[in-house]
Design a protein around this motif. Structure first.
Motif, PDB file in Angstrom:
ATOM      1  N   ALA A   5       0.830  -1.199   0.000  1.00 28.58           N
ATOM      2  CA  ALA A   5       0.000   0.000   0.000  1.00 28.58           C
ATOM      3  C   ALA A   5       0.868   1.254   0.000  1.00 28.58           C
ATOM      4  CB  ALA A   5      -0.910  -0.001   1.218  1.00 28.58           C
ATOM      5  N   SER A   6       0.374   2.288  -0.646  1.00 29.83           N
ATOM      6  CA  SER A   6       1.091   3.565  -0.697  1.00 29.83           C
ATOM      7  C   SER A   6       0.093   4.696  -0.921  1.00 29.83           C
ATOM      8  CB  SER A   6       2.133   3.550  -1.819  1.00 29.83           C
ATOM      9  OG  SER A   6       1.504   3.377  -3.082  1.00 29.83           O
ATOM     10  N   GLY A   7       0.599   5.929  -0.809  1.00 31.10           N
ATOM     11  CA  GLY A   7      -0.217   7.089  -1.122  1.00 31.10           C
ATOM     12  C   GLY A   7      -0.716   7.865   0.071  1.00 31.10           C
ATOM     13  N   GLY A   8      -0.445   7.367   1.270  1.00 30.82           N
ATOM     14  CA  GLY A   8      -0.867   8.091   2.455  1.00 30.82           C
ATOM     15  C   GLY A   8      -0.073   9.375   2.635  1.00 30.82           C
ATOM     16  N   GLY A   9      -0.504  10.197   3.589  1.00 27.09           N
ATOM     17  CA  GLY A   9       0.191  11.435   3.858  1.00 27.09           C
ATOM     18  C   GLY A   9      -0.621  12.332   4.759  1.00 27.09           C
ATOM     19  N   LEU A  10      -0.166  13.569   4.851  1.00 28.01           N
ATOM     20  CA  LEU A  10      -0.828  14.580   5.665  1.00 28.01           C
ATOM     21  C   LEU A  10      -1.611  15.509   4.741  1.00 28.01           C
ATOM     22  CD1 LEU A  10      -1.255  16.121   8.345  1.00 28.01           C
ATOM     23  CD2 LEU A  10       0.884  17.343   7.855  1.00 28.01           C
ATOM     24  N   VAL A  11      -2.877  15.729   5.071  1.00 24.71           N
ATOM     25  CA  VAL A  11      -3.731  16.567   4.242  1.00 24.71           C
ATOM     26  C   VAL A  11      -4.666  17.363   5.155  1.00 24.71           C
ATOM     27  CG1 VAL A  11      -5.473  14.767   3.939  1.00 24.71           C
ATOM     28  CG2 VAL A  11      -5.253  16.566   2.207  1.00 24.71           C
ATOM     29  N   GLN A  12      -5.042  18.533   4.707  1.00 24.88           N
ATOM     30  CA  GLN A  12      -5.988  19.340   5.471  1.00 24.88           C
ATOM     31  C   GLN A  12      -7.412  18.824   5.276  1.00 24.88           C
ATOM     32  OE1 GLN A  12      -5.390  23.441   4.315  1.00 24.88           O
ATOM     33  NE2 GLN A  12      -3.924  23.760   5.979  1.00 24.88           N
ATOM     34  N   ALA A  13      -8.238  19.079   6.247  1.00 26.89           N
ATOM     35  CA  ALA A  13      -9.651  18.713   6.145  1.00 26.89           C
ATOM     36  C   ALA A  13     -10.247  19.296   4.866  1.00 26.89           C
ATOM     37  CB  ALA A  13     -10.418  19.202   7.363  1.00 26.89           C
ATOM     38  N   GLY A  14     -11.039  18.483   4.183  1.00 26.59           N
ATOM     39  CA  GLY A  14     -11.605  18.883   2.912  1.00 26.59           C
ATOM     40  C   GLY A  14     -10.770  18.490   1.712  1.00 26.59           C
ATOM     41  N   GLY A  15      -9.559  18.051   1.957  1.00 28.80           N
ATOM     42  CA  GLY A  15      -8.665  17.672   0.879  1.00 28.80           C
ATOM     43  C   GLY A  15      -8.893  16.252   0.401  1.00 28.80           C
ATOM     44  N   SER A  16      -8.027  15.811  -0.512  1.00 29.47           N
ATOM     45  CA  SER A  16      -8.159  14.497  -1.133  1.00 29.47           C
ATOM     46  C   SER A  16      -6.827  13.758  -1.130  1.00 29.47           C
ATOM     47  CB  SER A  16      -8.636  14.637  -2.587  1.00 29.47           C
ATOM     48  OG  SER A  16      -9.907  15.240  -2.655  1.00 29.47           O
ATOM     49  N   LEU A  17      -6.930  12.464  -1.133  1.00 27.53           N
ATOM     50  CA  LEU A  17      -5.779  11.582  -1.309  1.00 27.53           C
ATOM     51  C   LEU A  17      -6.235  10.368  -2.106  1.00 27.53           C
ATOM     52  CD1 LEU A  17      -4.035  11.390   2.212  1.00 27.53           C
ATOM     53  CD2 LEU A  17      -3.069  12.382   0.134  1.00 27.53           C
ATOM     54  N   ARG A  18      -5.300   9.766  -2.830  1.00 26.48           N
ATOM     55  CA  ARG A  18      -5.587   8.499  -3.482  1.00 26.48           C
ATOM     56  C   ARG A  18      -4.586   7.462  -3.011  1.00 26.48           C
ATOM     57  NH1 ARG A  18      -5.633   6.549  -9.813  1.00 26.48           N
ATOM     58  NH2 ARG A  18      -3.365   6.711  -9.550  1.00 26.48           N
ATOM     59  N   LEU A  19      -5.090   6.423  -2.411  1.00 29.04           N
ATOM     60  CA  LEU A  19      -4.255   5.318  -1.969  1.00 29.04           C
ATOM     61  C   LEU A  19      -4.177   4.275  -3.081  1.00 29.04           C
ATOM     62  CD1 LEU A  19      -5.560   4.797   1.678  1.00 29.04           C
ATOM     63  CD2 LEU A  19      -3.845   6.422   0.827  1.00 29.04           C
ATOM     64  N   SER A  20      -3.027   3.628  -3.148  1.00 27.06           N
ATOM     65  CA  SER A  20      -2.824   2.551  -4.108  1.00 27.06           C
ATOM     66  C   SER A  20      -2.387   1.302  -3.371  1.00 27.06           C
ATOM     67  CB  SER A  20      -1.747   2.925  -5.132  1.00 27.06           C
ATOM     68  OG  SER A  20      -2.120   4.062  -5.877  1.00 27.06           O
ATOM     69  N   CYS A  21      -2.747   0.171  -3.919  1.00 25.13           N
ATOM     70  CA  CYS A  21      -2.319  -1.112  -3.362  1.00 25.13           C
ATOM     71  C   CYS A  21      -1.914  -1.998  -4.531  1.00 25.13           C
ATOM     72  CB  CYS A  21      -3.449  -1.743  -2.566  1.00 25.13           C
ATOM     73  SG  CYS A  21      -3.063  -3.373  -1.898  1.00 25.13           S
ATOM     74  N   ALA A  22      -0.617  -2.221  -4.636  1.00 22.89           N
ATOM     75  CA  ALA A  22      -0.085  -3.039  -5.715  1.00 22.89           C
ATOM     76  C   ALA A  22       0.045  -4.480  -5.250  1.00 22.89           C
ATOM     77  CB  ALA A  22       1.272  -2.497  -6.151  1.00 22.89           C
ATOM     78  N   ALA A  23      -0.419  -5.400  -6.069  1.00 17.94           N
ATOM     79  CA  ALA A  23      -0.389  -6.816  -5.728  1.00 17.94           C
ATOM     80  C   ALA A  23       0.592  -7.557  -6.611  1.00 17.94           C
ATOM     81  CB  ALA A  23      -1.780  -7.412  -5.877  1.00 17.94           C
ATOM     82  N   SER A  24       1.238  -8.542  -6.029  1.00 19.74           N
ATOM     83  CA  SER A  24       2.128  -9.410  -6.796  1.00 19.74           C
ATOM     84  C   SER A  24       1.852 -10.851  -6.409  1.00 19.74           C
ATOM     85  CB  SER A  24       3.590  -9.068  -6.533  1.00 19.74           C
ATOM     86  OG  SER A  24       3.886  -9.223  -5.155  1.00 19.74           O
ATOM     87  N   GLY A  25       2.057 -11.761  -7.342  1.00 16.69           N
ATOM     88  CA  GLY A  25       1.824 -13.164  -7.065  1.00 16.69           C
ATOM     89  C   GLY A  25       0.793 -13.741  -8.016  1.00 16.69           C
TER      90      GLY A  25
END
Length: 124
Positions: A5-25
């Motif tokens: 998983a990746s894409g987390g961070g610090l953001v102000q209220a009302g903002g946006s983030l997109r998390l990604s989860c890369a799979a292998s196998g």
């Protein structure tokens, strides 16, 4: 299957983030995928998931209308688009996968494979 998983961070209220989860196998398309989160001092809780058939999605009431789960099987990746973030969305977010589909998609026990988590912090 291994999940990153990746894409987390610090953001102000009302903002946006997109998390990604890369799979292998093994073939990614065979797996049901979900997102869960865990805030400090609280139990891990369901956020969003695809139905086992893949034809629809489930969302926790607390994120419905603000978060969107999606997947790109060609890239072996599942996403969580998070809009209109609130301080109460602050948590470590985990992606999860399972191909046995024994339990409801919103159940933590339904998933055998988990990513390492990515921190999301929403400031007020």
């Amino acid at each position: 299957v291994q999940l990153q998983a990746s894409g987390g961070g610090l953001v102000q209220a009302g903002g946006s983030l997109r998390l990604s989860c890369a799979a292998s196998g093994p073939p990614f398309s065979n797996y049901g995928m979900g997102w869960f989160r865990q805030a400090p001092g609280k139990e891990r809780e369901f956020v969003a998931a695809f139905t086992w058939s893949g034809g629809s999605t489930y969302y926790a009431n607390s994120v419905k209308g603000r978060f969107t789960i999606s997947r790109d099987n060609a890239k072996n990746t599942v996403y969580l688009q998070m809009n209109s973030l609130k301080p109460e969305d602050t948590a470590v977010y985990y992606c999860a996968a399972d191909n046995r589909k024994r339990y409801p998609e919103w159940s933590i026990g339904a998933y055998d494979y988990w990513g390492q988590g990515t921190q999301v912090t929403v400031s007020s």
